[in-house]
Design a protein around this motif. Structure first.
Motif, PDB file in Angstrom:
ATOM      1  N   VAL A   1       5.688   1.182  -2.978  1.00  0.00           N
ATOM      2  CA  VAL A   1       5.308  -0.516  -3.264  1.00  0.00           C
ATOM      3  C   VAL A   1       4.622  -1.053  -2.146  1.00  0.00           C
ATOM      4  CG1 VAL A   1       6.689  -2.536  -3.101  1.00  0.00           C
ATOM      5  CG2 VAL A   1       7.583  -0.797  -4.796  1.00  0.00           C
ATOM      6  N   GLU A   2       4.781  -0.708  -0.667  1.00  0.00           N
ATOM      7  CA  GLU A   2       4.077  -0.977   0.429  1.00  0.00           C
ATOM      8  C   GLU A   2       2.713  -0.781   0.353  1.00  0.00           C
ATOM      9  OE1 GLU A   2       5.950   0.777   3.653  1.00  0.00           O
ATOM     10  OE2 GLU A   2       7.296  -0.638   4.032  1.00  0.00           O
ATOM     11  N   VAL A   3       2.393   0.327  -0.233  1.00  0.00           N
ATOM     12  CA  VAL A   3       0.793   0.726  -0.586  1.00  0.00           C
ATOM     13  C   VAL A   3       0.341  -0.282  -1.614  1.00  0.00           C
ATOM     14  CG1 VAL A   3      -1.015   2.356  -1.088  1.00  0.00           C
ATOM     15  CG2 VAL A   3       0.932   3.048   0.380  1.00  0.00           C
ATOM     16  N   LEU A   4       1.016  -0.197  -2.616  1.00  0.00           N
ATOM     17  CA  LEU A   4       0.380  -1.031  -4.074  1.00  0.00           C
ATOM     18  C   LEU A   4       0.222  -2.569  -3.798  1.00  0.00           C
ATOM     19  CD1 LEU A   4       2.224   1.175  -6.572  1.00  0.00           C
ATOM     20  CD2 LEU A   4      -0.129   0.860  -6.202  1.00  0.00           C
ATOM     21  N   GLU A   5       1.356  -3.066  -2.697  1.00  0.00           N
ATOM     22  CA  GLU A   5       1.283  -4.482  -2.134  1.00  0.00           C
ATOM     23  C   GLU A   5       0.098  -4.818  -1.408  1.00  0.00           C
ATOM     24  OE1 GLU A   5       5.661  -6.127  -2.337  1.00  0.00           O
ATOM     25  OE2 GLU A   5       5.012  -5.344  -0.767  1.00  0.00           O
ATOM     26  N   LYS A   6      -0.285  -3.820  -0.686  1.00  0.00           N
ATOM     27  CA  LYS A   6      -1.476  -4.057   0.298  1.00  0.00           C
ATOM     28  C   LYS A   6      -2.836  -3.628  -0.145  1.00  0.00           C
ATOM     29  CE  LYS A   6      -2.828  -2.579   5.010  1.00  0.00           C
ATOM     30  NZ  LYS A   6      -2.479  -1.521   6.111  1.00  0.00           N
ATOM     31  N   ARG A   7      -2.830  -2.691  -0.951  1.00  0.00           N
ATOM     32  CA  ARG A   7      -3.927  -1.937  -1.712  1.00  0.00           C
ATOM     33  C   ARG A   7      -4.256  -2.646  -3.107  1.00  0.00           C
ATOM     34  NH1 ARG A   7      -6.559   2.258   0.634  1.00  0.00           N
ATOM     35  NH2 ARG A   7      -7.995   2.128  -0.999  1.00  0.00           N
ATOM     36  N   LYS A   8      -4.930  -3.860  -3.392  1.00  0.00           N
ATOM     37  CA  LYS A   8      -4.974  -4.064  -4.871  1.00  0.00           C
ATOM     38  C   LYS A   8      -5.725  -3.254  -5.531  1.00  0.00           C
ATOM     39  CE  LYS A   8      -2.244  -7.589  -3.676  1.00  0.00           C
ATOM     40  NZ  LYS A   8      -0.849  -7.300  -4.131  1.00  0.00           N
ATOM     41  N   ASP A   9      -6.687  -2.441  -4.872  1.00  0.00           N
ATOM     42  CA  ASP A   9      -7.778  -1.550  -5.775  1.00  0.00           C
ATOM     43  C   ASP A   9      -6.980  -0.078  -5.933  1.00  0.00           C
ATOM     44  OD1 ASP A   9      -7.441  -0.706  -2.975  1.00  0.00           O
ATOM     45  OD2 ASP A   9      -9.449  -0.064  -3.014  1.00  0.00           O
ATOM     46  N   VAL A  10      -5.816   0.156  -5.561  1.00  0.00           N
ATOM     47  CA  VAL A  10      -5.100   1.231  -5.883  1.00  0.00           C
ATOM     48  C   VAL A  10      -4.269   0.983  -7.019  1.00  0.00           C
ATOM     49  CG1 VAL A  10      -3.267   3.153  -4.979  1.00  0.00           C
ATOM     50  CG2 VAL A  10      -5.004   2.128  -3.492  1.00  0.00           C
ATOM     51  N   VAL A  11      -4.528   1.965  -8.117  1.00  0.00           N
ATOM     52  CA  VAL A  11      -3.512   1.949  -9.066  1.00  0.00           C
ATOM     53  C   VAL A  11      -2.605   2.976  -9.230  1.00  0.00           C
ATOM     54  CG1 VAL A  11      -5.532   1.038 -10.378  1.00  0.00           C
ATOM     55  CG2 VAL A  11      -5.189   3.386 -10.457  1.00  0.00           C
ATOM     56  N   LEU A  12      -2.650   3.974  -8.483  1.00  0.00           N
ATOM     57  CA  LEU A  12      -1.633   5.047  -8.605  1.00  0.00           C
ATOM     58  C   LEU A  12      -1.417   5.603  -6.934  1.00  0.00           C
ATOM     59  CD1 LEU A  12      -1.351   7.966 -10.980  1.00  0.00           C
ATOM     60  CD2 LEU A  12      -1.505   8.318  -8.773  1.00  0.00           C
TER      61      LEU A  12
END
Length: 279
Positions: free
Chosen positions: A103-114
């Motif tokens: 979740v921390e990655v996906l909240e920070k990196r909007k271009d990351v989908v997985l």
């Protein structure tokens, strides 16, 4: 962000308590669990019901027939309500920070989908036997990326809304449906490696991709690669023609043998370094 943990069960109720305990122990608390039983022939449903009791965070559904993992895992995403989804097999467990890290990655990196991390192979009692050392960051945006050799592996988390807008899991895949998902998500956004071991994979005789099923797994993996080649409109791979029809798994894997060569691996590392610098 709400995290939907997706569990497709078939005759693995006897292992579910360990899985359940690992979910309850998660540091990240905004989650739900969606379970679909694919018409188990043992007492899985009774065991799972007894364990989850009246906890509203757990939703248990039963298929009206045995449809297989492709159909069941696709339906799990549709039944989920979270922003992020991640599969957890009922005979495996995840470490306490698995959800939080994703979740921390996906909240920070909007271009990351997985996102994906690393798994450890365990014995039937979840004693670690070995860690999956091949897991690492892969280059993004490459038409010829087919997770060969395998580097993207559980624990995997992905954006549910992105999946629902794009190509869905092929329901005909009895095994390697996870690879099919990875390829389709990779085609619409960036993937990100979390350098830690989050997933404990239990090796036992009933595992769907283990023992007698290894040949089938090899076949379905090749098919998912071929389907990705077709979606990407690839006519040639490293100068060799892509077959118009899928017939032989070895025919597909032979197209990718060059990706194990040292020059290709060096080039791949350079691409990854450059992408990290400019991300």
């Amino acid at each position: 962000m709400k995290f939907s943990i997706l569990i497709a069960n078939y005759n693995n109720g006897k292992f579910f308590k360990d899985c359940y305990d690992s979910i309850i122990a998660q540091e990240y608390k905004n989650w739900e669990v969606v379970i679909i039983d694919d018409r188990s022939t043992d007492n899985s449903v009774e065991i799972i019901k007894e364990i989850i009791e009246n906890d509203e965070r757990f939703k248990l559904y039963e298929n009206d027939a045995n449809y297989g993992v492709g159909v069941t895992k696709a339906k799990l995403i549709e039944d989920a309500t979270g922003d992020i989804c991640g599969y957890l097999d009922p005979d495996d467990i995840i470490k306490p920070n698995a959800l939080k890290s994703a979740v921390e990655v996906l909240e920070k990196r909007k271009d990351v989908v997985l996102t994906y991390s690393r798994l450890a192979k365990c014995d039937q009692n979840l004693n670690i036997l070995s860690e999956f050392q091949s897991a690492m960051q892969v280059p993004n945006g490459q038409d010829t990326f087919f997770n060969f050799p395998i580097q993207i592996a559980p624990f995997v988390a992905f954006r549910r809304n992105v999946y629902l807008k794009g190509k869905k899991i092929n329901p005909e895949l009895k095994i390697a449906e996870d690879q099919d998902l990875y390829f389709k998500m990779y085609e619409v956004g960036k993937v990100h490696f979390i350098n830690q071991t989050d997933y404990l994979y239990r090796a036992h005789s009933g595992g769907i991709s283990q023992n007698d099923n290894k040949a089938k797994s090899y076949n379905y993996y090749a098919r998912s690669i071929w389907e990705a080649m077709q979606r990407r409109n690839l006519k040639y791979i490293n100068g060799k023609p892509v077959p118009e029809k899928y017939t032989d798994p070895q025919e597909i894997f032979s197209l990718l043998e060059y990706q194990n060569k040292i020059l290709f691996r060096i080039k791949k590392k350079l691409i990854i370094i450059l992408q990290k610098l400019f991300s």
